[in-house]
Design an enzyme around this catalytic site. Structure first.
Site, mmCIF file in Angstrom:
data_model
loop_
_atom_site.group_PDB
_atom_site.id
_atom_site.type_symbol
_atom_site.label_atom_id
_atom_site.label_comp_id
_atom_site.label_asym_id
_atom_site.label_seq_id
_atom_site.Cartn_x
_atom_site.Cartn_y
_atom_site.Cartn_z
ATOM 1 N N GLY A 1 8.275 0.242 -2.137
ATOM 2 C CA GLY A 1 8.152 1.621 -2.623
ATOM 3 C C GLY A 1 9.387 2.434 -2.258
ATOM 4 O O GLY A 1 10.342 1.921 -1.669
ATOM 5 N N TYR B 1 -5.918 12.090 -4.844
ATOM 6 C CA TYR B 1 -4.796 11.636 -4.000
ATOM 7 C C TYR B 1 -4.843 12.345 -2.642
ATOM 8 O O TYR B 1 -4.829 11.698 -1.589
ATOM 9 C CB TYR B 1 -3.468 11.919 -4.720
ATOM 10 N N THR C 1 1.043 13.497 3.477
ATOM 11 C CA THR C 1 1.572 14.344 2.412
ATOM 12 C C THR C 1 1.110 15.797 2.513
ATOM 13 O O THR C 1 0.048 16.091 3.091
ATOM 14 C CB THR C 1 1.108 13.747 1.054
ATOM 15 N N ASP D 1 -1.992 -7.361 1.038
ATOM 16 C CA ASP D 1 -2.725 -6.240 0.450
ATOM 17 C C ASP D 1 -3.435 -5.536 1.611
ATOM 18 O O ASP D 1 -4.308 -6.119 2.256
ATOM 19 C CB ASP D 1 -3.722 -6.805 -0.574
ATOM 20 N N THR E 1 0.220 6.428 -5.077
ATOM 21 C CA THR E 1 0.839 7.748 -4.957
ATOM 22 C C THR E 1 0.886 8.535 -6.262
ATOM 23 O O THR E 1 1.220 9.716 -6.243
ATOM 24 C CB THR E 1 2.278 7.607 -4.405
HETATM 25 N N1 NAP Z 1 6.907 10.407 -2.673
HETATM 26 C C1 NAP Z 1 6.530 11.555 -2.134
HETATM 27 O O1 NAP Z 1 6.866 12.670 -2.605
HETATM 28 C C2 NAP Z 1 5.692 11.540 -0.885
HETATM 29 C C3 NAP Z 1 5.560 12.742 -0.220
HETATM 30 C C4 NAP Z 1 4.839 12.743 0.957
HETATM 31 C C5 NAP Z 1 4.253 11.573 1.409
HETATM 32 N N2 NAP Z 1 4.360 10.413 0.718
HETATM 33 C C6 NAP Z 1 3.649 9.232 1.238
HETATM 34 O O2 NAP Z 1 4.581 8.238 1.629
HETATM 35 C C7 NAP Z 1 4.054 6.941 1.353
HETATM 36 C C8 NAP Z 1 5.067 6.170 0.541
HETATM 37 O O3 NAP Z 1 5.391 6.936 -0.605
HETATM 38 P P1 NAP Z 1 6.357 6.383 -1.726
HETATM 39 O O4 NAP Z 1 6.811 7.540 -2.500
HETATM 40 O O5 NAP Z 1 7.355 5.445 -1.119
HETATM 41 O O6 NAP Z 1 5.300 5.547 -2.582
HETATM 42 P P2 NAP Z 1 5.554 4.454 -3.706
HETATM 43 O O7 NAP Z 1 6.977 4.471 -4.170
HETATM 44 O O8 NAP Z 1 4.468 4.627 -4.705
HETATM 45 O O9 NAP Z 1 5.348 3.084 -2.915
HETATM 46 C C9 NAP Z 1 4.096 2.649 -2.443
HETATM 47 C C10 NAP Z 1 4.148 1.144 -2.328
HETATM 48 O O10 NAP Z 1 2.867 0.672 -1.859
HETATM 49 C C11 NAP Z 1 2.510 -0.457 -2.618
HETATM 50 N N3 NAP Z 1 1.075 -0.690 -2.591
HETATM 51 C C12 NAP Z 1 0.112 -0.169 -3.402
HETATM 52 N N4 NAP Z 1 -1.090 -0.661 -3.062
HETATM 53 C C13 NAP Z 1 -0.908 -1.494 -2.021
HETATM 54 C C14 NAP Z 1 -1.771 -2.306 -1.253
HETATM 55 N N5 NAP Z 1 -3.087 -2.366 -1.491
HETATM 56 N N6 NAP Z 1 -1.248 -3.071 -0.262
HETATM 57 C C15 NAP Z 1 0.093 -3.044 0.007
HETATM 58 N N7 NAP Z 1 0.966 -2.299 -0.705
HETATM 59 C C16 NAP Z 1 0.477 -1.518 -1.707
HETATM 60 C C17 NAP Z 1 3.015 -0.132 -4.002
HETATM 61 O O11 NAP Z 1 3.065 -1.279 -4.803
HETATM 62 P P3 NAP Z 1 2.891 -1.087 -6.408
HETATM 63 O O12 NAP Z 1 4.047 -0.261 -6.857
HETATM 64 O O13 NAP Z 1 2.893 -2.488 -6.900
HETATM 65 O O14 NAP Z 1 1.576 -0.364 -6.587
HETATM 66 C C18 NAP Z 1 4.395 0.458 -3.689
HETATM 67 O O15 NAP Z 1 5.378 -0.557 -3.560
HETATM 68 C C19 NAP Z 1 2.723 7.150 0.630
HETATM 69 O O16 NAP Z 1 1.692 6.959 1.565
HETATM 70 C C20 NAP Z 1 2.757 8.602 0.195
HETATM 71 O O17 NAP Z 1 1.479 9.148 0.223
HETATM 72 C C21 NAP Z 1 5.101 10.361 -0.413
#
Ligand code: NAP
Length: 279
Positions: free
Chosen positions: A14, A129, A105, A40, A66
């Protein structure tokens, strides 16, 4: 931490997972980077086998569902990944005395504040979410002792093309359309990853707001991007912008606990953005 510290990054493909994997020096850490295909996190048996074999010292949970619309459509999956997945990791971390770092978040807040949210403010998530992430936070607190919960906001970089899209739209159309009525604290994924690197070695456990300093509207953010990229384009605000209409209208974060403990100071959002665009 001593050489050989073992760090398990879940959701490593991610946006944040990738940024973090890039920053962690393999000379300092032994890194296990996994995504859903390898482990997973909703499968508690698999999670526990993984920790028993690899015995990580630190688990960084970057896995999550996300996409806000996807979460609304797939409620059970959202809770399975964002809440139960976090619970599985917390229990496993506790069992082997590992630290756990959980990414959370600004969507845990309701958006009705007039001042940046602090860690002690009541959560009131409005979306699936946000609700699933809030339950994930509860589980981390309930099932592990040595945890960091990091709430961040409006992340860009590390594969999130929000800044690049503004530049592209400005160049192509001479105009950028953004959501009105949204205030947040834009945060560079690199800055968040740098902070995570810092706390891997620390024992200042707890819940923290971890966003770049300051706040702005989507319009102010787009204007700053265009200014820093030297592009002349107008920025137009629209109500009910499809990409953002489910996000809290106000979600600026105050890194209150980091500031009163002098643990770390994030750069101002304008400075972090300048660095990002210059690179
Ligand atoms: N981006 C933002 O603005 C933001 C802001 C605040 C907090 N966050 C938090 O930071 C964290 C990471 O965010 P991100 O933006 O890097 O998210 P992301 O790009 O959507 O990456 C999440 C990763 O988790 C994987 N995943 C999904 N289901 C899974 C499972 N059951 N087991 C293992 N891996 C799994 C996804 O794979 P697939 O792609 O194959 O589903 C993806 O590679 C999240 O918890 C999010 O809530 C994000």
């Amino acid at each position: 931490m001593a050489y050989g510290t073992q760090v398990w990054i879940t959701g490593a493909n991610g946006r944040i997972g990738r940024e973090l994997t890039k920053l962690l020096n393999p000379m300092d850490y032994e890194i296990f980077a996994t995504d859903i295909d390898e482990v997973d996190i909703t499968d508690s048996k698999r999670v526990n086998i993984f920790v028993d074999i690899n015995r990580p010292d630190v688990i960084i949970n970057c896995a999550g569902l996300t996409d806000i619309d996807n979460c609304e459509k797939n409620i059970e999956t959202a809770f399975r990944v964002n809440a139960i997945g976090a619970k599985n990791l917390a229990i496993a971390a506790n069992r082997i005395n590992a630290k756990i770092i959980q990414l959370s978040t600004d969507d845990v807040f309701g958006g009705d504040s007039k001042t940046p949210y602090r860690e002690y403010d009541l959560t009131n998530p409005q979306t699936v979410y946000g609700k699933s992430k809030a339950l994930g936070e509860e589980y981390i607190k309930e099932f592990s002792h040595t945890y960091f919960i990091l709430r961040s906001s409006w992340l860009y970089g590390g594969g999130n093309k929000y800044v690049e899209n503004i530049i592209e739209e400005g160049k192509k159309n001479g105009k950028v359309v953004v959501a009105s009525n949204q205030i947040g604290s834009p945060t560079s994924s690199t800055e968040l990853a740098k902070f995570i690197l810092r706390i891997i070695d620390s024992y200042d456990y707890g819940l923290y707001h971890t966003a770049c300093e300051g706040k702005c509207s989507r319009k102010e953010f787009a204007e700053k991007v265009l200014e820093l990229a030297n592009i002349k384009a107008d920025v137009e605000e629209v109500d009910n912008h499809l990409d953002f209409n489910k996000r809290p209208s106000y979600s600026a974060l105050d890194n209150f606990l980091l500031s009163i403990t002098n643990i770390y100071k994030f750069p101002k959002w304008e400075d972090a953005l300048k660095d990002y665009i210059n690179k």
